[in-house]
Design a protein around this motif. Sequence first.
Motif, short mmCIF file in Angstrom:
data_model
loop_
_atom_site.label_atom_id
_atom_site.label_comp_id
_atom_site.label_asym_id
_atom_site.label_seq_id
_atom_site.Cartn_x
_atom_site.Cartn_y
_atom_site.Cartn_z
N ALA A 69 24.72 0.42 -1.67
CA ALA A 69 25.01 1.25 -2.85
C ALA A 69 25.49 0.36 -3.99
O ALA A 69 26.17 -0.65 -3.76
CB ALA A 69 26.07 2.29 -2.51
N VAL A 70 25.12 0.73 -5.20
CA VAL A 70 25.52 -0.04 -6.38
C VAL A 70 27.03 0.03 -6.57
O VAL A 70 27.66 -0.96 -6.91
CB VAL A 70 24.78 0.48 -7.63
N GLU A 71 27.58 1.20 -6.37
CA GLU A 71 29.02 1.43 -6.44
C GLU A 71 29.47 2.05 -5.13
O GLU A 71 28.63 2.51 -4.35
CB GLU A 71 29.36 2.37 -7.60
N ALA A 92 25.78 8.61 -3.15
CA ALA A 92 25.73 7.17 -3.36
C ALA A 92 24.79 6.86 -4.51
O ALA A 92 23.75 7.50 -4.66
CB ALA A 92 25.25 6.46 -2.10
N ARG A 93 25.15 5.89 -5.32
CA ARG A 93 24.29 5.44 -6.42
C ARG A 93 23.39 4.35 -5.87
O ARG A 93 23.84 3.28 -5.50
CB ARG A 93 25.12 4.93 -7.58
N LEU A 94 22.08 4.67 -5.81
CA LEU A 94 21.10 3.74 -5.26
C LEU A 94 20.05 3.40 -6.30
O LEU A 94 19.73 4.21 -7.16
CB LEU A 94 20.41 4.35 -4.04
N SER A 95 19.49 2.19 -6.17
CA SER A 95 18.35 1.84 -7.02
C SER A 95 17.13 2.58 -6.50
O SER A 95 17.11 3.09 -5.37
CB SER A 95 18.11 0.33 -6.98
N GLU A 96 16.09 2.63 -7.30
CA GLU A 96 14.88 3.34 -6.92
C GLU A 96 14.28 2.75 -5.64
O GLU A 96 13.86 3.49 -4.74
CB GLU A 96 13.88 3.28 -8.07
N GLN A 97 14.28 1.45 -5.51
CA GLN A 97 13.74 0.79 -4.33
C GLN A 97 14.57 1.13 -3.08
O GLN A 97 14.02 1.46 -2.04
CB GLN A 97 13.72 -0.71 -4.55
#
Length: 114
Positions: A69-71, A92-97
């Motif tokens: 997770a980004v954060e 959770a903050r996730l990137s598209e990938q």
Amino acid sequence: MSLTLPDQSKYSHWRPEQVKIIDDQAVRFRDVCVHEFTVGDVEDPDLMAGEPLWKWQQTEAGAWVMSNAVEQPYWMHQHDYNSFGHKYRIMARLSEQNETFWRLKWGGVQEVRK
């Protein structure tokens, strides 16, 4: 009887989708519900939610989300009027990938009833 909401300016977890340029590529980040569970009608639902949160965090999916997770992921609590209980969602903050990988490997959110 009126319902009042807490001051929304203090709520700092959820943020709208973002696009950032990383290595000359546009990467989309957004908040994703990675786990959901229900707690019955208990005296202190946040205390009772601790065990399912911890157990999920120890699974393969939970450990992957915590590390990718980004954060730091956060949880949301809401009343479940159908069962007179409490519904919890881990966001959770996730990137598209990473979101695509997570959805393909673990198949999205499946609610667990306690």
